[in-house]
Design a protein around this motif. Structure first.
Motif, PDB file in Angstrom:
ATOM      1  N   VAL A   1      54.296  30.849  39.935  1.00 15.04           N
ATOM      2  CA  VAL A   1      54.371  31.836  38.850  1.00 15.04           C
ATOM      3  C   VAL A   1      52.984  32.380  38.540  1.00 15.04           C
ATOM      4  CG1 VAL A   1      55.111  32.242  36.499  1.00 15.04           C
ATOM      5  CG2 VAL A   1      56.240  30.484  37.866  1.00 15.04           C
ATOM      6  N   ILE A   2      52.039  31.471  38.399  1.00  9.67           N
ATOM      7  CA  ILE A   2      50.673  31.899  38.095  1.00  9.67           C
ATOM      8  C   ILE A   2      50.152  32.807  39.193  1.00  9.67           C
ATOM      9  CG2 ILE A   2      48.294  31.093  37.770  1.00  9.67           C
ATOM     10  CD1 ILE A   2      49.482  28.611  36.443  1.00  9.67           C
ATOM     11  N   GLU A   3      50.522  32.464  40.434  1.00 14.08           N
ATOM     12  CA  GLU A   3      50.082  33.279  41.557  1.00 14.08           C
ATOM     13  C   GLU A   3      50.674  34.685  41.444  1.00 14.08           C
ATOM     14  OE1 GLU A   3      49.882  31.455  45.453  1.00 14.08           O
ATOM     15  OE2 GLU A   3      50.860  33.223  46.283  1.00 14.08           O
ATOM     16  N   ALA A   4      51.961  34.755  41.111  1.00 14.62           N
ATOM     17  CA  ALA A   4      52.611  36.066  40.998  1.00 14.62           C
ATOM     18  C   ALA A   4      51.940  36.901  39.906  1.00 14.62           C
ATOM     19  CB  ALA A   4      54.094  35.894  40.692  1.00 14.62           C
ATOM     20  N   ILE A   5      51.598  36.257  38.797  1.00 14.54           N
ATOM     21  CA  ILE A   5      50.939  36.975  37.706  1.00 14.54           C
ATOM     22  C   ILE A   5      49.562  37.465  38.154  1.00 14.54           C
ATOM     23  CG2 ILE A   5      49.917  36.723  35.404  1.00 14.54           C
ATOM     24  CD1 ILE A   5      52.224  34.815  34.742  1.00 14.54           C
ATOM     25  N   ALA A   6      48.830  36.600  38.858  1.00 13.89           N
ATOM     26  CA  ALA A   6      47.484  36.973  39.306  1.00 13.89           C
ATOM     27  C   ALA A   6      47.547  38.118  40.310  1.00 13.89           C
ATOM     28  CB  ALA A   6      46.782  35.755  39.912  1.00 13.89           C
ATOM     29  N   VAL A   7      48.520  38.038  41.233  1.00 18.01           N
ATOM     30  CA  VAL A   7      48.666  39.120  42.211  1.00 18.01           C
ATOM     31  C   VAL A   7      48.995  40.430  41.491  1.00 18.01           C
ATOM     32  CG1 VAL A   7      50.070  40.006  44.113  1.00 18.01           C
ATOM     33  CG2 VAL A   7      49.352  37.618  44.111  1.00 18.01           C
ATOM     34  N   GLY A   8      49.919  40.341  40.531  1.00 16.58           N
ATOM     35  CA  GLY A   8      50.304  41.532  39.767  1.00 16.58           C
ATOM     36  C   GLY A   8      49.141  42.086  38.968  1.00 16.58           C
ATOM     37  N   ALA A   9      48.321  41.180  38.423  1.00 18.73           N
ATOM     38  CA  ALA A   9      47.172  41.608  37.629  1.00 18.73           C
ATOM     39  C   ALA A   9      46.220  42.434  38.477  1.00 18.73           C
ATOM     40  CB  ALA A   9      46.444  40.403  37.037  1.00 18.73           C
ATOM     41  N   VAL A  10      45.947  41.964  39.690  1.00 22.86           N
ATOM     42  CA  VAL A  10      45.002  42.661  40.552  1.00 22.86           C
ATOM     43  C   VAL A  10      45.595  43.985  41.035  1.00 22.86           C
ATOM     44  CG1 VAL A  10      43.793  42.577  42.757  1.00 22.86           C
ATOM     45  CG2 VAL A  10      43.824  40.571  41.271  1.00 22.86           C
ATOM     46  N   ARG A  11      46.847  43.919  41.516  1.00 23.05           N
ATOM     47  CA  ARG A  11      47.441  45.127  42.102  1.00 23.05           C
ATOM     48  C   ARG A  11      47.651  46.195  41.032  1.00 23.05           C
ATOM     49  NH1 ARG A  11      51.779  43.453  46.188  1.00 23.05           N
ATOM     50  NH2 ARG A  11      49.887  42.695  47.194  1.00 23.05           N
ATOM     51  N   GLY A  12      48.143  45.782  39.865  1.00 26.45           N
ATOM     52  CA  GLY A  12      48.429  46.749  38.806  1.00 26.45           C
ATOM     53  C   GLY A  12      47.179  47.177  38.055  1.00 26.45           C
ATOM     54  N   GLY A  13      46.131  46.339  38.127  1.00 23.60           N
ATOM     55  CA  GLY A  13      44.929  46.642  37.361  1.00 23.60           C
ATOM     56  C   GLY A  13      43.983  47.582  38.071  1.00 23.60           C
ATOM     57  N   SER A 125      43.292  35.826  54.123  1.00 25.40           N
ATOM     58  CA  SER A 125      44.554  35.941  53.408  1.00 25.40           C
ATOM     59  C   SER A 125      45.404  34.680  53.560  1.00 25.40           C
ATOM     60  CB  SER A 125      45.334  37.162  53.912  1.00 25.40           C
ATOM     61  OG  SER A 125      45.619  37.027  55.276  1.00 25.40           O
ATOM     62  N   GLN A 126      44.968  33.768  54.457  1.00 24.05           N
ATOM     63  CA  GLN A 126      45.720  32.528  54.641  1.00 24.05           C
ATOM     64  C   GLN A 126      45.327  31.461  53.617  1.00 24.05           C
ATOM     65  OE1 GLN A 126      48.159  32.679  56.825  1.00 24.05           O
ATOM     66  NE2 GLN A 126      47.422  34.744  57.321  1.00 24.05           N
ATOM     67  N   ILE A 127      44.199  31.674  52.923  1.00 26.11           N
ATOM     68  CA  ILE A 127      43.767  30.697  51.932  1.00 26.11           C
ATOM     69  C   ILE A 127      44.853  30.563  50.872  1.00 26.11           C
ATOM     70  CG2 ILE A 127      41.974  30.120  50.219  1.00 26.11           C
ATOM     71  CD1 ILE A 127      40.124  32.056  51.705  1.00 26.11           C
ATOM     72  N   PRO A 128      45.221  29.344  50.531  1.00 27.13           N
ATOM     73  CA  PRO A 128      46.248  29.192  49.503  1.00 27.13           C
ATOM     74  C   PRO A 128      45.802  29.854  48.203  1.00 27.13           C
ATOM     75  CG  PRO A 128      45.638  27.067  50.447  1.00 27.13           C
ATOM     76  CD  PRO A 128      44.718  28.074  51.041  1.00 27.13           C
ATOM     77  N   PHE A 129      46.730  30.444  47.470  1.00 27.53           N
ATOM     78  CA  PHE A 129      46.503  31.123  46.202  1.00 27.53           C
ATOM     79  C   PHE A 129      45.551  32.314  46.335  1.00 27.53           C
ATOM     80  CE2 PHE A 129      44.718  31.800  41.933  1.00 27.53           C
ATOM     81  CZ  PHE A 129      45.898  32.007  41.243  1.00 27.53           C
ATOM     82  N   LEU A 130      44.262  32.058  46.554  1.00 31.10           N
ATOM     83  CA  LEU A 130      43.275  33.140  46.591  1.00 31.10           C
ATOM     84  C   LEU A 130      43.605  34.170  47.661  1.00 31.10           C
ATOM     85  CD1 LEU A 130      39.763  31.541  46.025  1.00 31.10           C
ATOM     86  CD2 LEU A 130      41.114  32.997  44.503  1.00 31.10           C
ATOM     87  N   GLY A 131      44.162  33.713  48.769  1.00 32.34           N
ATOM     88  CA  GLY A 131      44.493  34.625  49.853  1.00 32.34           C
ATOM     89  C   GLY A 131      45.416  35.726  49.373  1.00 32.34           C
ATOM     90  N   ASN A 132      46.473  35.323  48.688  1.00 30.83           N
ATOM     91  CA  ASN A 132      47.424  36.315  48.193  1.00 30.83           C
ATOM     92  C   ASN A 132      46.846  37.152  47.066  1.00 30.83           C
ATOM     93  OD1 ASN A 132      49.600  36.040  49.857  1.00 30.83           O
ATOM     94  ND2 ASN A 132      50.553  34.420  48.622  1.00 30.83           N
ATOM     95  N   VAL A 133      46.071  36.501  46.206  1.00 30.05           N
ATOM     96  CA  VAL A 133      45.574  37.202  45.025  1.00 30.05           C
ATOM     97  C   VAL A 133      44.515  38.233  45.397  1.00 30.05           C
ATOM     98  CG1 VAL A 133      44.354  36.925  42.829  1.00 30.05           C
ATOM     99  CG2 VAL A 133      46.101  35.282  43.507  1.00 30.05           C
ATOM    100  N   LEU A 134      43.632  37.871  46.337  1.00 25.84           N
ATOM    101  CA  LEU A 134      42.486  38.732  46.607  1.00 25.84           C
ATOM    102  C   LEU A 134      42.496  39.438  47.959  1.00 25.84           C
ATOM    103  CD1 LEU A 134      39.565  36.545  45.195  1.00 25.84           C
ATOM    104  CD2 LEU A 134      40.622  38.548  44.142  1.00 25.84           C
ATOM    105  N   PHE A 135      43.169  38.855  48.946  1.00 27.00           N
ATOM    106  CA  PHE A 135      42.946  39.368  50.303  1.00 27.00           C
ATOM    107  C   PHE A 135      44.196  39.908  50.979  1.00 27.00           C
ATOM    108  CE2 PHE A 135      39.638  36.109  49.562  1.00 27.00           C
ATOM    109  CZ  PHE A 135      38.564  36.982  49.480  1.00 27.00           C
TER     110      PHE A 135
END
Lengths: 304, 347
Positions: A1-13, A125-135
């Motif tokens: 869930v936190i990952e989804a929020i972080a991904v959304g924060a970056v993409r939408g922000g 992008s394979q890094i857990p969590f950060l990969g999806n959020v940032l890369f």
């Protein structure tokens, strides 16, 4: 869930990051640009329309920079050249953008555009969590990662940046050195317009991938609010933008999980967050404001 | 007539020809944009013109639209006197509408029509005034810029309305498009003629009253001093905080009255998207006449005519009704930039 929020924060922000960083530069020069919302709208439609006509989102983004910038120059013509009230002019510019995109955008409403596809960076992008959020984002979002540090460097480490800041703090000092404050203001405003347009492009061709009337829905105004929150520092804009879009993503997650709280109350969270945080920080930020910005609220740009 | 004419100074002649020039230039620019979009500007203007002059009911539509624009403009003008920017007319209009429906629900037609309407108007003004005062309080307590906070409060007001309409106030009879129950006869504004409700006859004296209060009362004088020179106001011992609060609260209350009159007189119920854009249009109306309450009657009427004309553009020419925002914006930009002969020189 936190990952989804972080991904959304970056993409939408991202769109708010572009607009907010641009707005910071404009306000540093002593010009407040409420037409930021209008530039974003015009940029969004331009990117969408050019993207459809040419099949290239890149050309669309480029054209969005141009149209966003042109709208900002109209603001400059009024407030810098004619000495008109900045707030009223900015609102009128936004109204103009709203009307113009409603007129020209009507035929694009239900068309699909070739969007910016995400580029997953190999390895990172394979890094857990950060990969999806940032890369794992569209190219414009990657660009937004560098735009805030670049703006900081521009403002604080280059000659034009210094002149922009001087125009915002003490235009009369620039005058004694034989430099015109207005020239720096034109430059800063052009940057703000172009970046707002680019933000609009990211919104329409990478994030929502659709065009609809008034689709920017206040993100430009949020960007203006965030500039105060960020104490006129482009780096902190990023935090503000992600805080806002993170609140949006959080609220979407709650909805997706079938929370029985009304979606309207949930939708209020991001705006409440901005108002509350802004109020908590306003006192502390007072001294961070460029001095000649105060003149804005006394009805005109101070000139030398 | 000759006496009146001789009293009009040459400057005044020049400035009115100037305004006409600005207006015509705006019409030309809008026409060019229509051409750029592949539309026929002559047909466009004809459609706009006929939709406001077709018959008395079309003209009545312009009159009743003037009401929320005018009261929304006053909501900008009063705080502006104290140097405050109220861009929250949008939300304050909605709070007025919400207050009106709330009292209608509470009373449930238990009181005579006149009393009900007065109470609706009173609570609408109270609620919208408090909504605007919130921005003033944030400014006084936390130093939050009121232009930004009133702007953001608009979004919260819209969401509040959405919540009410989709939730507690949803009319069980409404299918598909959620809305509240309609205002009953005992809760609706009486009509003057056709669709024109008595709100039109209320808005004008209210405007004159606001003008007189700003011009002739000590409160109005203190507001002006505060707006022109806050330092002088402080040194004169004015209670600047209370003045700011009162200016924004009164502004909000006026917009709230506009929201009540519009919903109870025209809309007949509350639904999402109601009065959307009215508050922003009102800001344009206020700035178009440099914050003069009396002249705002003219600018609100002009913008109302353009907005109703926009419906004609939509129905006859198939263009988005929001297209006329272009025309409104260009007129304001032209007035701001070229409405007076000289460029304003900053001190």
């Amino acid at each position: 869930v936190i990952e989804a929020i972080a991904v959304g924060a970056v993409r939408g922000g991202t769109s708010v990051v572009f607009a907010g960083v641009g707005e910071t530069i404009a306000e540093r020069s002593g010009v407040i640009y409420l037409g930021c919302e209008g530039s974003m709208l015009v940029g969004a439609l331009t990117a969408y329309a050019v993207g459809i006509e040419t099949g290239s989102p890149w050309l669309g983004a480029l054209a969005a920079v141009v149209t966003g910038l042109l709208l900002a120059l109209l603001h400059g013509l009024l407030v810098i050249h004619r000495g008109a009230n900045q707030i009223a002019t900015g609102l009128a510019i936004t109204f103009l953008g709203l009307g113009a995109t409603a007129l020209f955008g009507q035929s694009y409403v239900s068309q699909g555009v070739q969007p910016f596809e995400p580029w997953a960076i190999p390895g990172l992008s394979q890094i857990p969590f950060l990969g999806n959020v940032l890369f794992d984002h569209d190219p414009l979002t990657y660009l937004s990662f560098v735009v805030a540090p670049a703006a900081w460097w521009f403002l604080f480490r280059t000659g034009p940046g210094l002149r922009i800041r001087a125009a915002g703090e003490r235009p009369e000092v620039l005058g004694t050195m034989g430099v015109e404050a207005t020239r720096s203001r034109w430059l800063a405003l052009a940057i703000a317009g172009g970046m707002s347009g680019l933000g609009g492009a990211q919104l329409a061709t990478a994030f929502t991938r659709t065009w609809s009337e008034n689709m920017v829905a206040g993100r430009g105004f949020i960007a203006v609010a965030l500039v105060i929150f960020a104490a006129w520092n482009p780096i902190q804009i990023v935090a503000g933008a992600y805080l806002f879009s993170g609140a949006v993503a959080f609220e979407l997650q709650l909805q997706a999980r079938g929370s029985d709280i009304s979606i309207f109350l949930l939708d209020a969270i991001p705006y409440l967050v901005v108002i509350v945080v802004l109020s908590l920080l306003s006192r502390a930020r007072r001294h961070a404001a460029p001095e000649s910005l105060a003149a804005v609220f006394q009805h005109q740009v101070s000139t030398t | 007539v000759s006496v009146v004419l001789s009293e009009i100074s040459p400057q005044r002649w020049r400035s009115s020809t100037r305004l006409i020039g600005v207006f015509v230039a705006s019409l030309v620019v809008f026409a060019l944009l229509l051409v750029a979009n592949g539309a026929d500007p002559i047909a466009g203007y004809r459609a706009m013109w006929s939709s406001i002059t077709r018959d008395s009911s079309a003209f009545g539509d312009v009159l009743i639209r003037t009401v929320p624009y005018l009261l929304g403009a006053l909501a900008v003008i009063v705080p502006a006197r104290a140097g405050l920017f109220n861009i929250g007319g949008e939300g304050q209009l909605l709070l007025g509408a919400i207050g009106a429906m709330w009292i209608a629900n509470v009373l449930d037609q238990s009181l005579p029509r006149g009393v009900t309407l007065l109470l609706m108007a009173f609570v609408a003004m109270l609620l919208a005034g408090a909504w605007a005062a919130l921005a003033a309080a944030l400014r006084l307590v936390a130093g939050t810029n009121e232009a930004i906070s009133t702007l953001l409060l608009n979004y919260l007001a819209t969401l509040l309305l959405g919540w009410l309409v989709f939730g507690p106030w949803k009319d069980p009879a409404s299918t598909g498009f959620p809305r509240t129950r309609p205002f009953e006869t005992g809760e609706s504004m009486p009509m003057l003629f056709g669709r024109v409700h008595i709100g039109v006859a209320i808005a004008v004296p209210v405007t004159v009253l606001v003008w007189a209060a700003l011009r002739y009362t000590a409160w109005g004088f203190q507001l002006t001093v505060l707006g022109q020179n806050p330092e002088a106001a402080r040194r004169a011992g004015f209670r600047t905080g209370a003045l700011s609060l009162s200016a924004l609260a009164l502004g909000g209350a006026l917009a709230g009255l506009g929201g009540m009159l519009q919903t109870s007189g025209v809309e007949s119920n509350l639904r999402p998207g109601i009065m959307s854009g009215y508050g922003f249009t009102a800001v344009l109306a206020a700035w178009m006449v440099r914050q003069s309450p009396i002249k705002a009657m003219g600018s609100a009427f002009l913008l109302a005519a353009i907005a109703i004309g926009g419906n004609g553009l939509k129905i006859r020419e198939g263009l988005s009704a929001a297209s006329v925002n272009i025309l409104m914006a260009i007129i304001l930009l032209a007035v701001l930039g070229w409405g007076t002969r000289q460029k304003k020189e900053a001190s």
